[in-house]
Write an enzyme that holds these catalytic residues in place. Structure first.
Site, short mmCIF file in Angstrom:
data_model
loop_
_atom_site.label_atom_id
_atom_site.label_comp_id
_atom_site.label_asym_id
_atom_site.label_seq_id
_atom_site.Cartn_x
_atom_site.Cartn_y
_atom_site.Cartn_z
N MET A 41 42.87 -19.68 -8.26
CA MET A 41 44.36 -18.17 -8.25
C MET A 41 44.87 -19.03 -7.17
O MET A 41 45.78 -17.83 -6.64
CB MET A 41 43.83 -16.83 -8.41
CG MET A 41 42.63 -16.58 -9.50
SD MET A 41 42.52 -15.13 -10.13
CE MET A 41 44.26 -14.45 -10.47
N ALA A 42 44.53 -20.24 -6.48
CA ALA A 42 45.60 -20.66 -4.74
C ALA A 42 45.61 -19.73 -3.76
O ALA A 42 46.11 -19.38 -4.00
CB ALA A 42 46.91 -20.67 -5.60
N SER A 55 45.95 -21.42 -0.86
CA SER A 55 47.55 -21.86 -1.01
C SER A 55 47.88 -20.13 -0.08
O SER A 55 49.10 -20.48 0.49
CB SER A 55 48.13 -21.88 -2.12
OG SER A 55 47.17 -23.27 -2.65
N ALA A 56 47.58 -19.30 -1.21
CA ALA A 56 47.96 -18.21 -0.98
C ALA A 56 48.25 -17.29 0.42
O ALA A 56 49.35 -17.26 1.30
CB ALA A 56 47.71 -16.64 -1.81
N LYS A 113 48.11 -17.00 -7.56
CA LYS A 113 48.47 -17.07 -9.46
C LYS A 113 47.46 -17.60 -10.52
O LYS A 113 46.85 -17.87 -10.41
CB LYS A 113 49.00 -18.26 -8.94
CG LYS A 113 48.27 -19.44 -8.65
CD LYS A 113 47.68 -20.78 -9.73
CE LYS A 113 47.20 -21.75 -8.85
NZ LYS A 113 46.24 -21.72 -10.01
N ASP A 148 50.09 -25.75 -4.17
CA ASP A 148 50.40 -24.43 -4.50
C ASP A 148 50.97 -23.95 -3.71
O ASP A 148 51.11 -22.74 -3.79
CB ASP A 148 49.56 -24.16 -5.03
CG ASP A 148 48.17 -24.66 -6.47
OD1 ASP A 148 48.97 -25.50 -6.82
OD2 ASP A 148 47.09 -24.24 -7.12
N ALA A 196 38.13 -19.94 -3.77
CA ALA A 196 37.02 -21.49 -4.46
C ALA A 196 37.30 -20.76 -6.58
O ALA A 196 36.56 -22.03 -7.13
CB ALA A 196 36.40 -22.44 -4.44
#
Ligand code: C5P
Length: 308
Positions: A101-102, A105-106, A10, A138, A98
């Site tokens: 851009m998540a 989390s992705a 993202k 996220d 890190a």
């Protein structure tokens, strides 16, 4: 048997940051935008929860239980009362680590979808979204993709209409930035400026109507003019050289430029695919970043792409 899930990175086209809450989070007006640059997570039957990773940044991806993919597998298993989950998760990593851009989390979102399919659980999306929110602010967005407004700490999502495809370039920096450290620096800068940083001092942010209209109209010039990230001063304070990266992309013809999320990846909005390729080439030649990727969006969230 194996299940492969593709999941997007993202960029935040607007990241409005409110004051520091008592629980240590900040209320956000977070307009998430999913891009085709993404990871693939493949789940196969295994013993315990184990991880492997491939890709240029594989060496810096933790393969223990601190990885959100492992935590996602264990959380889904616990939710279904599976005492002894067995899965191996392989992460094919393309999202900068890190990088704002998540990417972590992705991978957590992808692991939820992959394990759900591998174990034949059929967990409803609403439940997956709740588990995702437990994993991180996220993670829910990586499940839904597209473009969405995230409120609260970013986990309360509302899908937004988008009138076209937008072309992006991402300039990857050497090394990552810690998200908590960037939020802390944002608080410190606000305190230093005398504006206060607590949630009683800072107004709760809201989505910018001009930005929402630009997205709905597919108007790249208007979207470029409305890009905004309240964490950008903090990321630039911790990493002043990012100003050179932003300038290099703008000089190469990008219509808009901003730090992606908490950084240090920088995002550039281009007029079309050809302009994006030219901006990426200029950034690579500029020496102000480690790599530059041209991509596009919006794209859907985590979804099964192959079964073996
Ligand atoms: O939710 P997540 O674990 O991704 O958040 C990482 C850290 O980022 C939090 O511990 C907090 O320091 C910061 N954060 C925040 N406000 C948010 C989201 C994250 O301060 N809305």
């Amino acid at each position: 048997m194996s299940v492969t899930v593709r999941v997007p990175a993202k960029v935040n086209v607007q990241l409005g940051v409110g004051g520091l809450r008592a629980d240590g989070f900040h209320d956000l007006a977070n307009v998430f935008f999913a891009v085709a640059l993404g990871d693939e997570v493949t789940a196969t039957a295994g013993t315990g929860v184990t991880l492997s990773c491939s890709g240029p940044d594989a060496a810096v991806v933790p393969l223990d239980d601190s990885n959100l993919a492992a935590r996602a597998a264990r959380l889904l298993a616990a939710h279904h009362g599976i005492a002894d989950p067995g899965v191996h998760l392989h992460i094919a990593k393309a999202i900068p680590v890190a990088g704002g851009m998540a990417g972590g989390s992705a991978d957590g979102a992808a692991a939820l979808v992959a394990c759900d399919a591998l174990w034949g659980l059929g967990t409803p999306l609403d439940t997956l979204l709740e588990l995702a929110a437990e994993l991180g602010s996220d993670v829910p967005f990586a499940l839904v993709g597209g473009v969405a407004l995230g409120r609260g700490r970013g986990e309360i999502l509302e899908a937004l209409p988008v009138g076209g495809t937008f072309h992006w370039v991402f300039a990857v920096a050497d090394g990552g930035l810690s998200t908590p450290a960037v939020f802390r620096e944002c608080d410190r800068l606000r305190d230093e400026a005398g504006t206060g940083f607590g949630d009683t001092d800072v107004a709760t942010p809201d989505a910018d109507p001009a930005l929402l209209a630009a997205l709905a109209d597919g108007d790249v010039v208007a979207l470029a003019g409305a890009l905004a990230n309240d964490l950008q001063p903090a990321a630039l304070s911790l990493r002043p050289a990012l100003a050179d990266t932003l300038r290099a992309g703008t000089e190469a013809g990008a219509l808009g430029a901003l730090v992606s999320g908490s950084g240090p990846t920088c995002a550039f909005l281009a007029k079309d695919a050809d302009a994006a390729a030219a901006v990426a080439a200029a950034l690579r030649a500029s020496g102000t970043c480690r790599a530059a990727h041209a991509t596009y969006g919006p794209v859907p969230g985590a979804a099964v792409s192959a079964r073996g």
